[in-house]
Each structure stands twice: as structure tokens, then as C-alpha cells.
Design a protein around this motif. Structure first.
Motif, PDB file in Angstrom:
ATOM      1  N   ARG A  32     -35.560  34.753 -24.327  1.00 45.08           N
ATOM      2  CA  ARG A  32     -36.790  34.191 -23.756  1.00 45.08           C
ATOM      3  C   ARG A  32     -37.536  33.374 -24.803  1.00 45.08           C
ATOM      4  O   ARG A  32     -38.045  32.289 -24.521  1.00 45.08           O
ATOM      5  N   THR A  33     -37.649  33.956 -25.982  1.00 46.01           N
ATOM      6  CA  THR A  33     -38.389  33.301 -27.054  1.00 46.01           C
ATOM      7  C   THR A  33     -37.683  33.565 -28.377  1.00 46.01           C
ATOM      8  O   THR A  33     -36.920  34.523 -28.506  1.00 46.01           O
ATOM      9  N   MET A  34     -37.945  32.744 -29.336  1.00 46.77           N
ATOM     10  CA  MET A  34     -37.482  32.974 -30.704  1.00 46.77           C
ATOM     11  C   MET A  34     -38.523  32.392 -31.637  1.00 46.77           C
ATOM     12  O   MET A  34     -39.177  31.392 -31.309  1.00 46.77           O
ATOM     13  N   GLY A  35     -38.683  33.066 -32.782  1.00 47.21           N
ATOM     14  CA  GLY A  35     -39.728  32.582 -33.668  1.00 47.21           C
ATOM     15  C   GLY A  35     -39.613  33.140 -35.057  1.00 47.21           C
ATOM     16  O   GLY A  35     -38.772  33.992 -35.349  1.00 47.21           O
ATOM     17  N   ARG A  50     -42.634  29.142 -33.244  1.00 42.07           N
ATOM     18  CA  ARG A  50     -41.880  29.777 -32.181  1.00 42.07           C
ATOM     19  C   ARG A  50     -41.353  28.726 -31.213  1.00 42.07           C
ATOM     20  O   ARG A  50     -41.904  27.636 -31.115  1.00 42.07           O
ATOM     21  N   MET A  51     -40.292  29.115 -30.534  1.00 42.72           N
ATOM     22  CA  MET A  51     -39.665  28.235 -29.570  1.00 42.72           C
ATOM     23  C   MET A  51     -39.545  29.002 -28.267  1.00 42.72           C
ATOM     24  O   MET A  51     -38.920  30.061 -28.220  1.00 42.72           O
ATOM     25  N   ILE A  52     -40.165  28.482 -27.201  1.00 37.63           N
ATOM     26  CA  ILE A  52     -40.127  29.156 -25.908  1.00 37.63           C
ATOM     27  C   ILE A  52     -38.937  28.638 -25.093  1.00 37.63           C
ATOM     28  O   ILE A  52     -38.317  29.366 -24.362  1.00 37.63           O
ATOM     29  N   SER A  53     -38.640  27.389 -25.273  1.00 36.73           N
ATOM     30  CA  SER A  53     -37.432  26.821 -24.697  1.00 36.73           C
ATOM     31  C   SER A  53     -36.958  25.778 -25.689  1.00 36.73           C
ATOM     32  O   SER A  53     -37.557  25.617 -26.748  1.00 36.73           O
ATOM     33  N   THR A  57     -42.196  24.088 -28.437  1.00 39.00           N
ATOM     34  CA  THR A  57     -42.379  24.744 -29.725  1.00 39.00           C
ATOM     35  C   THR A  57     -43.864  24.853 -30.039  1.00 39.00           C
ATOM     36  O   THR A  57     -44.694  24.116 -29.510  1.00 39.00           O
ATOM     37  N   ASP A  58     -44.169  25.788 -30.911  1.00 41.98           N
ATOM     38  CA  ASP A  58     -45.549  26.066 -31.283  1.00 41.98           C
ATOM     39  C   ASP A  58     -45.573  26.403 -32.760  1.00 41.98           C
ATOM     40  O   ASP A  58     -44.708  27.144 -33.226  1.00 41.98           O
ATOM     41  N   ARG A  71     -32.612  25.541 -33.282  1.00 40.53           N
ATOM     42  CA  ARG A  71     -31.628  26.547 -32.879  1.00 40.53           C
ATOM     43  C   ARG A  71     -30.256  25.901 -32.729  1.00 40.53           C
ATOM     44  O   ARG A  71     -30.149  24.708 -32.451  1.00 40.53           O
ATOM     45  N   ASP A 102     -38.057  42.735 -27.685  1.00 43.70           N
ATOM     46  CA  ASP A 102     -38.154  41.920 -28.898  1.00 43.70           C
ATOM     47  C   ASP A 102     -37.367  42.567 -30.029  1.00 43.70           C
ATOM     48  O   ASP A 102     -37.418  43.789 -30.211  1.00 43.70           O
TER      49      ASP A 102
END
Length: 114
Positions: A32-35, A50-53, A57-58, A71, A102
Motif C-alpha cells: 500500500r505504501t513505502m517510505g 513516502r510513496m503511496i503509489s 510521493t511525499d 522503487r 506495516d
């Protein structure tokens, strides 16, 4: 149980670059997410990027324009490219990937010092 293994930390001079890697034991395309988070001595753990898709990104304000999260689904690996490093970037950096739960890596030390 998903295992995350981080690598790429180390000692670098101010203005230098490092690339952190987070290798996952499970398919990150399902995540779902990676960060990436970091924790400096005496401080709370904070979000770095973080990357939601693949397209969302944030970043923390303190790293915008200097750090990039990316990624590689084929390698099940998440990266954090860190440029123009500053002494205040010194911290233990943790990878986080969210599936149904998580998961966290063990952390990798980044030290920015001359």
C-alpha cells in the motif's frame, strides 16, 4: 512475515550523496505504501519520504529538492537517493513498507560530518 533489509548508510562529508536501499522479502508491487523515516539521537522518529503509489510521493520539508524516493518492483527494492547532505541529516534511517500490516527494517546509520 516480511523481512526488510536496509543498506547504503555510512559516513559522508557535507554536500555529499548516499543512496539507501531497502530490499523486501515480499512483492512490493502489492504494498500500500513505502517510505523512509529517520531518528536522530534524542529525537522522535520522523517521516523523510513516502510513496503511496508509483506517482504519489511525499517529502519532509527539510529534504525537499535533495532526497528522492524510488522503487524497483522487479528487485523488490525501495531506494532513497540523498544529495546535498547536511550534518542535520545525521540519523538512523528506517525503511517502512505497508502491506496488510506495516513492516520495518533494522535501520542504517547515516552520518554527515567533515
Amino acid at each position: 512475515q516480511v523481512q526488510l533489509v536496509e543498506s547504503g548508510g555510512g559516513l559522508v562529508e557535507p554536500g555529499g550523496s548516499l543512496r539507501l536501499s531497502c530490499s523486501a522479502s515480499s512483492d512490493i508491487a502489492r504494498a500500500r505504501t513505502m517510505g523512509w523515516y529517520r531518528q536522530a539521537p534524542g529525537k522522535q522518529r520522523e517521516l523523510v519520504a513516502r510513496m503511496i503509489s508509483s506517482s504519489i510521493t511525499d517529502y519532509a520539508d527539510s529534504v525537499k529538492g535533495r532526497f528522492t524516493i524510488s522503487r524497483d518492483n522487479a528487485k523488490n527494492t525501495v531506494y532513497l537517493q540523498m544529495n546535498s547532505l547536511k550534518p542535520e541529516d545525521t540519523a538512523v534511517y528506517y525503511c517502512n513498507i505497508g502491506y496488510a500490516y506495516d513492516y520495518w527494517g533494522q535501520g542504517t546509520q547515516v552520518t554527515v560530518s567533515s
